[in-house]
Design a protein around this motif. Structure first.
Motif, mmCIF file in Angstrom:
data_model
loop_
_atom_site.group_PDB
_atom_site.id
_atom_site.type_symbol
_atom_site.label_atom_id
_atom_site.label_comp_id
_atom_site.label_asym_id
_atom_site.label_seq_id
_atom_site.Cartn_x
_atom_site.Cartn_y
_atom_site.Cartn_z
ATOM 1 N N ARG A 240 -36.907 29.657 -49.898
ATOM 2 C CA ARG A 240 -35.867 29.566 -48.862
ATOM 3 C C ARG A 240 -36.299 28.626 -47.740
ATOM 4 N N LEU A 241 -35.332 27.862 -47.221
ATOM 5 C CA LEU A 241 -35.587 26.998 -46.071
ATOM 6 C C LEU A 241 -35.722 27.852 -44.812
ATOM 7 N N LEU A 242 -36.673 27.493 -43.975
ATOM 8 C CA LEU A 242 -36.890 28.210 -42.724
ATOM 9 C C LEU A 242 -35.980 27.665 -41.628
ATOM 10 N N VAL A 243 -35.673 28.513 -40.650
ATOM 11 C CA VAL A 243 -34.908 28.077 -39.483
ATOM 12 C C VAL A 243 -35.761 28.306 -38.245
ATOM 13 N N ASP A 244 -35.529 27.501 -37.241
ATOM 14 C CA ASP A 244 -36.322 27.590 -36.023
ATOM 15 C C ASP A 244 -36.095 28.930 -35.328
ATOM 16 N N GLY A 245 -37.183 29.588 -34.951
ATOM 17 C CA GLY A 245 -37.099 30.825 -34.194
ATOM 18 C C GLY A 245 -36.985 32.084 -35.031
ATOM 19 N N GLU A 246 -37.049 31.976 -36.339
ATOM 20 C CA GLU A 246 -36.883 33.184 -37.157
ATOM 21 C C GLU A 246 -38.188 33.964 -37.276
#
Length: 229
Positions: free
Chosen positions: A129-135
């Motif tokens: 899965r692609l990461l998102v900022d702040g997760e």
């Protein structure tokens, strides 16, 4: 008495040839002077031409050097690649906050966290899965349910009945800890949601969540049915 005039004729002949010898010597001398002058002129022309040639030859090199300097200027001004921050918890060797290049995947941040523990459940996270900022990413142990999901006993209920749907989190009244229980939302993202409603007022609809920094399409799709206004 016979007079011999041969001596007189010889003297006259000698006097007659004297001017011719003088002219011959003068001509030879003039030729030598002209030859020397020509050699001196050639040497001077060669000496003067050499520095000019060097200066002309140096021109393209200097221009090339200047062009090279300007061609390198854009590289020096190139902006750094964007980064994201991810908080990793659970069954990894070194939990913590990590910064990665934008576009990184779960497997990248797990590698930065030292890898999975032997007791980790690899099926508990999607490594692609692609990461998102702040997760916030939680890696569960074998048999453990990730935070925000009911355990096996709670899901089945004490009497074996299916548990009812969890209560939705209110975007306008939810606390930092309430928002932190949502999937794909860690402490940093929860704080951004609170900061957004403080700066812009109440969320009028769930769609306003898209305006929060770091909430992309995938995060919104995961949250839209779990929150309310």
């Amino acid at each position: 008495m016979t007079i011999d005039h041969r001596d007189d004729l010889a003297r006259l002949s000698s006097h007659a040839r004297a001017p011719e010898r003088a002219r011959l010597r003068l001509g030879v001398g003039a030729a030598i002077v002209l030859l020397i002058a020509a050699l001196v002129t050639a040497v001077l022309v060669s000496a003067l031409a050499q520095p000019t040639s060097d200066r002309v030859g140096a021109g393209p090199d200097a221009a090339s050097s200047t062009a090279g300097t300007f061609s390198q200027a854009p590289d020096a001004q190139a902006s750094p690649a964007p980064t994201i921050f991810v908080h990793v918890l659970g069954a990894v060797r070194t939990p913590g906050l990590f910064d990665l290049p934008a576009g990184s995947r779960v497997m990248d941040v797990v590698a930065q966290a030292g890898g999975l523990l032997e007791t980790a459940d690899p099926g508990g996270v999607n490594l692609a899965r692609l990461l998102v900022d702040g997760e916030q990413l939680y890696v569960p142990l074998v048999g453990e349910s990730p935070p925000g999901q009911p355990s096996g006993a709670a899901a089945g209920g004490a009497a074996g009945l299916a548990a009812g749907p969890a209560a939705k989190v209110n975007l306008n009244t939810g606390s930092l800890s309430d928002l932190d229980t949502l999937p794909h939302v860690g402490p940093m993202m929860a704080q951004r949601i609170i900061d957004y409603r403080t700066a812009n007022g109440r969320f009028t609809s769930v769609d306003d969540l898209r305006n929060v920094t770091g909430v992309g399409d995938k995060t919104f799709e995961a949250l839209k049915d779990l929150v309310t206004t």
